[in-house]
Design an enzyme around this catalytic site. Structure first.
Site, PDB file in Angstrom:
ATOM      1  N   CYS A 159      -0.644   3.996  11.004  1.00 24.63           N
ATOM      2  CA  CYS A 159      -0.448   5.247  11.754  1.00 24.63           C
ATOM      3  C   CYS A 159      -1.646   5.418  12.690  1.00 24.63           C
ATOM      4  CB  CYS A 159      -0.243   6.441  10.832  1.00 24.63           C
ATOM      5  SG  CYS A 159      -1.430   6.574   9.510  1.00 24.63           S
ATOM      6  N   ASP A 203      -0.528   0.286  -5.203  1.00 26.00           N
ATOM      7  CA  ASP A 203      -1.609   0.975  -4.485  1.00 26.00           C
ATOM      8  C   ASP A 203      -2.905   0.683  -5.215  1.00 26.00           C
ATOM      9  OD1 ASP A 203      -1.554   3.239  -2.130  1.00 26.00           O
ATOM     10  OD2 ASP A 203      -3.344   3.404  -3.398  1.00 26.00           O
ATOM     11  N   ALA A 230       1.234   4.392  -1.852  1.00 29.62           N
ATOM     12  CA  ALA A 230       1.071   5.841  -2.092  1.00 29.62           C
ATOM     13  C   ALA A 230       0.850   6.593  -0.779  1.00 29.62           C
ATOM     14  CB  ALA A 230      -0.112   6.058  -3.029  1.00 29.62           C
ATOM     15  N   PRO A 231       1.342   7.817  -0.662  1.00 27.93           N
ATOM     16  CA  PRO A 231       2.011   8.617  -1.682  1.00 27.93           C
ATOM     17  C   PRO A 231       3.484   8.249  -1.919  1.00 27.93           C
ATOM     18  CG  PRO A 231       1.752   9.899   0.321  1.00 27.93           C
ATOM     19  CD  PRO A 231       1.063   8.599   0.564  1.00 27.93           C
ATOM     20  N   GLY A 232       4.055   7.385  -1.115  1.00 29.91           N
ATOM     21  CA  GLY A 232       5.333   6.804  -1.530  1.00 29.91           C
ATOM     22  C   GLY A 232       6.575   7.201  -0.764  1.00 29.91           C
ATOM     23  N   SER A 233       6.436   7.841   0.406  1.00 27.21           N
ATOM     24  CA  SER A 233       7.658   8.232   1.110  1.00 27.21           C
ATOM     25  C   SER A 233       8.428   6.989   1.575  1.00 27.21           C
ATOM     26  CB  SER A 233       7.339   9.151   2.283  1.00 27.21           C
ATOM     27  OG  SER A 233       6.351   8.569   3.080  1.00 27.21           O
ATOM     28  N   LYS A 234       7.683   5.939   1.955  1.00 26.85           N
ATOM     29  CA  LYS A 234       8.401   4.724   2.392  1.00 26.85           C
ATOM     30  C   LYS A 234       8.949   3.972   1.186  1.00 26.85           C
ATOM     31  CE  LYS A 234       5.457   4.357   6.446  1.00 26.85           C
ATOM     32  NZ  LYS A 234       4.323   5.143   5.949  1.00 26.85           N
ATOM     33  N   CYS A 287       0.895  -1.167   0.000  1.00 20.13           N
ATOM     34  CA  CYS A 287       0.000   0.000   0.000  1.00 20.13           C
ATOM     35  C   CYS A 287       0.929   1.211   0.000  1.00 20.13           C
ATOM     36  CB  CYS A 287      -0.875   0.008   1.250  1.00 20.13           C
ATOM     37  SG  CYS A 287      -1.753  -1.538   1.509  1.00 20.13           S
TER      38      CYS A 287
END
Ligand SMILES: C[S@@+](CC[C@H](N)C(=O)[O-])C[C@H]1O[C@@H](n2cnc3c(N)ncnc32)[C@H](O)[C@@H]1O
Length: 693
Positions: free
Chosen positions: A312, A202, A167-171, A165
C-alpha cells in the site's frame, strides 16, 4: 501498513491528539514524490489533493454464501432509500455506489464521514447493518484497494493458497471465500469442505492471533494460521503417494499473496498520523525485507503457480525496484504477467521504469557507486532502476499502480508473477543485509538453516536433515495447544457418529482433531480436510501452527438435563457447534433435523430458553416437542418460503433438556438473524436515540 488512526481524539505518546486538526501536508513527502515524477504535474496536484481527503467506507459481500446476491439486493432495496433522504446540517448525504470494477457488482462505497453517521438515526441503522452482517460473515468491510490483489489470484476450491503477511486478514478472508465459492452458486458438502487450503502467516505473534477473529466468522475448516518470518518461512512437508508407497515431499503453493510490510504511504487518507510521521527511512529500511519475502514466495510457488506481490505504498523502491531485483535474480524462472485484460474497469497506471534514489535526508544519488562511504551498506544496489532495456524486457510496465485520484481510493501497487519452472532463485550478493526496521520481522522466529538447506541438490537428504533438526529441537511450540487427530475407535467420537447417524464414507472419522496433547475428546472437536491433516502431521515441531480447522462439536453443559438423566437415556453429551452447523447439516441424518417455520423460530430468537407453553397450540414445534429426543437436534427453517427480508435457509443447534429447550447461538447471532428477517426498523432507532438524549 497495519496501523490505523481514525479521525477524532486518539492518544499518541500519552497525549491526546485531535486528528481532525492535523495538517494534511508533509513537505518532505511532496518533495520526494515530485522528484519521482511518477505522474504529470496536473495529476500530481489531483493526487495530493485526494490524499488529504478522508477515505470513504467500502465493503464487499462474501461470495461464498449462497444468499450473497440476496444480501446485496436487500442492501440496495432497503438501505439506499434510507440514505438517499438523509440531510445532516443542511447537507445531503451522497448515496452509496457500487464499485464498478469489482466482479458481479458485489462491493459498495459509502462516502459518509463517521461523525455524520453518529448524528443520524437512519445512518445508525446502516451502521448496525454493517456491524452485524460483518460479524455474520455476510459482508467484509475492507478498503477498496485492498480488495484488488486477491482478485488477480483467481482462487479455486482445490488450490493450495499461501498468504505470507496476512494480518489483520481482510485479504485472507477474501481468498478463503473464493476457496469456498461454489461454481454454480449452490452450497454443497464439497463447497463447505473443499480439497484446497489457505495458509495464513504473520510474523507478529499478536497480529497472527488477530487473524483468528477475522477468519472465524467464515466458519471454514480449510484455513491454517501460522506464525513465522515470511522471509524464512519453512518449506511445508507433506506425505504423498509414490511408486513405493508413501513418501515425503515439499508442498508447493498454487497461489501466493505477498502483501508485504511497507511504508504505507498509500494510506494517508486513513492513517492520519502519517502526515506528521512520514520519512523515507521506513521505505529504505524495508526494501531488503520485501526482496527476501518475495524471493521466499517464489521458492514456495508451484510450477505455473501465480504470486501477487503488493504494497500500500506508491514508492518505486518498495515496488518496481523489489520486483525487478527478484526477477533479475530469478534468471527466467518467473515472469511478470500481463493482466491488462483482467478487471478492465479498474483504472490503473503502468509500472515505472525510472525513479530517483534518495537517502533519508532526501539527498539524491544517481548511482550506487556515487553513494558516500558512510552510507555504504545502508543503501542496496537494488534500490536503483536497472537499465531501461532490462526493465522493458522484464515487462515492468505490467505492474499496476493505483493512485488515490483514479477512483477515490488509497494508493496501491500490484505485480502478478508466474512461475515458469522449478529452479530456485539465488539472490545476488549485491543485496546487502540491511538493518530491518520492521519490528515484527525482528521478533519472528526464523528458520534460516532451512533456507540454506534449499540449496543442496539432494532432495531426500534435505528432508532427513530437516527432520533430524526438528526431532532434536523437541516441541518448540509448546506454548500453543497442539493439533492432535483423534485415534481410530475413539469411544466418544463413535458415540457422536451413532447419535447423529453419520456415515464414515461421507465425512471420514480420521479428519477430526482436538487441541490437547493426549488426543482425547474433552470439550471441543474440530474438523479439517485431509490436506490440512497432512500438513499438521508432517510438520510437527517445524511449523508454528496457531489456529485452524472448524469447531464442529462441543460438549454441552448440563442444565435440567442432568448427567444421570443423560446416562439413563443414553443421550450424547456433544452437540453441534453453531459455527459448524452448515457443514453438519450435510453429514448428519435427516432424523436429527427438525424442520419448522418462521413463527416458531421467532419465539426461539426472542427467548433465552423456551418450554412447550411458549408455543401456540397449532405450532409445528409444539407438535414435535414431546417426540423430540433429549439432547441435540438441528433446527431447520427455510426462510425462502417465509416472509423474511433475506431469503436463505437456516440451521441452528437446539438443545432439549428435561423441561426446556434452547437454541445454541449467541445473542449477536440472534440479533443478526432478526435483522435479516425483519429488515431495518427506523422507529426502533428513533426510539433508542430519543431515550438516550
Ligand atoms: C501490509 S500488512 C498485511 C495486511 C494484510 N495482508 C491484510 O490485507 O489484512 C503487513 C503484515 O506483515 C507482517 N509482517 C511484517 N514483517 C513480516 C515478516 N518478515 N514476515 C511475515 N509477516 C511480516 C506485519 O505484522 C503485518 O501484519
Amino acid at each position: 501498513m497495519g496501523r490505523r488512526q481514525y479521525s477524532g481524539k486518539k492518544k499518541k505518546n500519552d497525549e491526546f491528539i485531535d486528528w481532525t486538526q492535523v495538517p494534511r501536508r508533509n513537505e518532505r513527502l511532496e518533495k520526494y514524490y515530485k522528484l519521482q515524477a511518477l505522474v504529470s504535474d496536473d495529476e500530481f496536484e489531483s493526487l495530493m489533493q485526494k490524499l488529504a481527503e478522508p477515505l470513504p467506507t467500502t465493503f464487499r459481500i462474501s461470495s461464498c454464501n449462497q444468499h450473497a446476491t440476496q444480501v446485496r439486493d436487500h442492501f440496495i432495496k432497503h438501505y439506499y432509500p434510507l440514505i438517499e433522504n438523509v440531510e445532516v446540517e443542511g447537507t445531503k448525504i451522497s448515496p452509496p455506489v457500487l464499485l464498478p470494477w469489482y466482479p458481479n457488482q458485489m462491493a459498495f462505497m459509502l462516502d459518509i464521514p463517521k461523525t455524520i453517521i453518529r448524528k443520524s438515526p437512519p445512518l445508525k441503522l446502516l451502521q448496525q447493518f454493517l456491524v452485524l452482517e460483518t460479524e455474520a460473515g455476510d459482508i467484509s468491510r475492507q478498503e477498496a484497494v485492498s480488495m484488488i490483489p486477491p482478485l488477480f489470484l483467481h482462487v479455486k476450491s482445490h488450490h493450495k493458497v499461501l498468504d505470507m503477511c496476512a494480518a489483520p486478514g481482510s485479504k485472507t478472508a477474501q481468498l478463503l471465500e473464493e476457496l469456498h465459492t461454489p461454481a454454480d452458486g449452490k452450497e454443497t458438502f464439497e463447497s463447505l469442505l473443499p480439497s484446497g487450503i489457505v495458509v495464513a502467516n504473520d510474523a507478529d505473534n499478536k497480529r497472527a492471533h488477530m487473524l483468528i477473529h477475522q477468519i472465524k466468522r467464515l466458519n471454514s475448516p480449510n484455513v491454517l494460521i501460522v506464525n513465522h518470518d515470511a522471509s524464512f518461512l519453512p518449506h511445508f512437508h507433506v506425505e504423498v503417494d509414490g511408486p513405493n508407497g508413501k513418501e515425503k515431499s515439499f508442498l508447493k503453493f498454487d497461489r501466493i499473496l505477498a502483501d508485504v510490510p511497507c511504508s504505507g504511504d498509500g494510506t494517508f487518507r486513513k492513517n492520519i498520523s502519517l502526515w506528521s510521521d512520514w520519512t523515507l527511512k521506513t521505505a529504505l529500511g524495508l526494501h531488503s525485507t520485501q526482496i527476501k519475502i518475495l524471493k521466499r514466495g517464489i521458492d514456495l510457488l508451484a510450477n505455473s503457480g501465480r504470486l501477487v506481490y503488493s504494497t500500500c505504498s506508491m514508492n518505486p523502491i518498495e515496488n518496481e525496484a523489489v520486483v525487478a531485483a527478484v526477477l533479475k535474480a530469478s534468471k527466467g524462472s518467473v515472469r511478470l504477467i500481463d493482466v491488462s485484460d483482467e478487471i478492465p474497469e479498474l483504472k490503473r497506471s503502468p509500472g515505472v521504469k525510472s525513479w530517483t534514489v534518495c537517502d533519508s535526508d532526501l539527498n539524491t544519488y544517481s548511482s550506487f557507486e556515487s553513494v558516500p562511504k558512510d552510507l555504504n551498506g545502508k543503501m542496496a544496489k537494488s534500490l536503483w532502476p536497472l537499465p531501461e532495456e532490462e526493465l522493458t524486457q522484464m515487462g515492468i510496465e505490467r505492474c499496476m499502480r493505483v493512485y488515490p485520484h483514479h477512483q477515490n481510493t488509497g494508493g496501491f501497487f500490484v505485480a502478478v508473477i508466474e512461475k515458469c519452472d522449478n529452479s530456485e532463485v539465488s539472490l545476488k550478493k549485491d543485496i546487502p543485509e540491511q538493518e530491518n526496521s520492521d519490528e515484527a520481522g525482528k521478533k519472528a522466529e526464523v528458520e534460516q538453516p532451512l533456507l540454506k538447506k534449499q540449496k543442496s541438490s539432494k532432495f531426500e537428504k534435505r528432508l532427513v536433515s530437516a527432520e533430524h533438526r526438528a526431532l532434536k529441537a523437541g516441541n518448540k511450540y509448546h506454548e500453543l495447544d497442539p493439533f492432535v487427530y483423534i485415534k481410530e475407535n475413539d469411544e466418544l467420537l463413535d458415540n457422536i457418529y451413532e447419535s447423529f447417524k453419520m456415515n464414515d464414507n461421507h465425512l471420514k472419522k480420521d479428519l477430526f482433531f482436538v487441541r490437547n496433547l493426549e488426543g482425547t475428546i474433552s470439550r471441543a472437536v474440530y474438523v479439517s480436510n485431509s490436506l490440512f491433516k497432512n500438513i499438521i502431521e508432517s510438520n510437527r515441531n517445524r511449523v508454528k501452527f496457531v489456529h485452524g480447522g472448524l469447531k464442529i462439536f462441543v460438549k454441552q453443559d448440563f442444565g435440567s438435563l442432568s448427567k444421570e438423566v443423560a446416562k439413563d437415556t443414553n443421550v450424547c453429551v456433544f452437540r453441534v457447534q453453531s459455527d459448524g452447523s452448515r457443514l453438519a447439516s450435510h453429514c448428519i441424518s435427516r432424523d436429527c433435523v427438525l424442520t419448522t417455520n418462521l413463527s416458531d423460530l421467532m419465539i426461539f430468537l426472542d427467548h433465552v430458553a423456551v418450554s412447550m407453553d411458549n408455543f401456540p397450540e397449532d405450532s409445528i414445534f409444539r407438535k414435535h416437542f414431546e417426540k423430540l429426543p433429549l439432547g441435540n437436534t438441528l433446527l431447520y427453517v427455510d426462510l425462502k418460503k417465509e416472509h423474511s427480508f433475506i431469503k436463505k435457509d437456516v440451521y441452528i443447534p437446539l438443545w432439549k433438556s428435561v423441561r426446556m429447550c434452547n437454541v445454541m447461538i449467541s445473542n449477536a447471532e440472534k440479533r443478526t438473524l432478526k435483522l435479516q428477517i425483519e429488515g431495518p426498523r427506523i422507529e426502533d432507532q428513533t426510539a433508542s436515540t430519543e431515550k438516550s438524549t
